[in-house]
Design an enzyme around this catalytic site. Structure first.
Site, PDB file in Angstrom:
ATOM      1  N   SER A 130      -5.621  19.622 -52.017  1.00 31.65           N
ATOM      2  CA  SER A 130      -4.255  20.106 -51.601  1.00 31.65           C
ATOM      3  C   SER A 130      -3.178  19.498 -52.312  1.00 31.65           C
ATOM      4  O   SER A 130      -3.057  18.675 -52.807  1.00 31.65           O
ATOM      5  CB  SER A 130      -4.192  19.774 -49.885  1.00 31.65           C
ATOM      6  OG  SER A 130      -2.813  20.257 -49.585  1.00 31.65           O
ATOM      7  N   TYR A 143      -3.970  13.859 -42.528  1.00 27.06           N
ATOM      8  CA  TYR A 143      -4.211  14.828 -43.627  1.00 27.06           C
ATOM      9  C   TYR A 143      -3.671  14.348 -45.027  1.00 27.06           C
ATOM     10  O   TYR A 143      -4.650  14.427 -46.208  1.00 27.06           O
ATOM     11  CB  TYR A 143      -3.427  16.362 -43.386  1.00 27.06           C
ATOM     12  CG  TYR A 143      -4.145  17.242 -44.057  1.00 27.06           C
ATOM     13  CD1 TYR A 143      -5.337  17.932 -43.955  1.00 27.06           C
ATOM     14  CD2 TYR A 143      -3.363  17.757 -45.193  1.00 27.06           C
ATOM     15  CE1 TYR A 143      -5.673  19.038 -44.672  1.00 27.06           C
ATOM     16  CE2 TYR A 143      -3.823  18.789 -45.939  1.00 27.06           C
ATOM     17  CZ  TYR A 143      -4.944  19.302 -45.670  1.00 27.06           C
ATOM     18  OH  TYR A 143      -5.532  20.343 -46.490  1.00 27.06           O
TER      19      TYR A 143
END
Length: 248
Positions: A130, A143
């Protein structure tokens, strides 16, 4: 295009979203695809459509992965979840869950796949990271930590695998048009009393130069190329697909 004919691929989180798009792309390129997901029904349905194989698996049950032997040529580590909370309120259970799913499980799958890849002198490890593997955002401690860890794992895999013909890379999209993100947009629009497009531009995409979501097929196209012979000299890299977010 059938450049992956004769190759086998495993995609995690393959029942929907990015994983499903990657499974479709690799299958279209000729690979025999195994679709791994906790959603057994969704994985089976897409596997039937693609002529592939489904694998109902809970990747949080890491002990079951420790003795795994994977004979796959291409491994796409895609499965992931999100939890949003200030650090002081973030539950240790949720923090551990994200790290287990997005770092420990990929490690165990890579560990299980490398012996076969080394024996044949070919392998492709593709980790769906990401922009948060390269940048941080508030309220996403688990995350961001997990994706940074995945980046490190990918680079070490690249260094160890290079002499055996195995490459390892990360794909780093910004916000991707998935059911999870669509729900976030709708929820924030309702909460703030603003149109969904305004949520996109002023909340989710404030750092992005291109004010739209990434499409799953765009991510999958890059994954397909990274799996191909043409990407044989590409390893240890992180490919941003974030509309310019990380250029800042």
């Amino acid at each position: 295009m059938t450049d992956l004919a004769g190759r086998s691929a495993l995609v995690t989180g393959a029942a929907s979203g990015i994983g499903a798009a990657c499974a479709r792309e690799l299958s279209a390129r000729g690979a025999a695809v195994t679709l791994a997901d906790i959603d057994e029904v969704g994985a089976k349905a897409l596997a039937r459509e693609l002529g592939g194989t489904s694998w109902a698996v809970d990747l949080l049950e890491v002990e079951a992965l420790e003795s795994l032997d994977l004979e796959v040529d291409i491994l796409v580590n895609n499965a992931g979840v999100q939890r949003i909370s200030p650090i002081e309120d973030f539950t240790p259970h949720d923090f551990r869950t994200l790290l287990t799913l997005m770092v420990e499980a990929p490690f165990l799958l890579i560990r299980a796949a490398l012996p076969h890849m080394y024996r044949q002198g070919f392998g492709r490890i593709i980790n769906i990271s990401s922009v948060h593997g390269l940048r941080a955002s508030e309220f996403k401690s688990a995350y961001v930590t997990a994706k940074h860890g995945l980046e490190g794992l990918s680079k070490v895999t690249a260094l160890e695998g290079g002499r055996h013909g195995v490459t390892s890379n990360c794909v780093n999209p910004g916000y991707v048009r998935t059911p999870l993100v669509d729900k976030q947009i709708a929820d924030q629009a309702a909460a703030h009393g603003i149109p969904e497009q305004e949520v996109l531009e002023k909340i989710l995409l404030t750092e992005s130069a291109i004010k739209r979501l990434v499409e799953p097929d765009e991510v999958a196209a890059l994954v397909g190329w990274l799996a191909s012979a043409q990407a044989g000299m590409v390893t240890g890299a992180s490919y941003t697909m974030d509309g310019g977010w990380s250029a800042r």
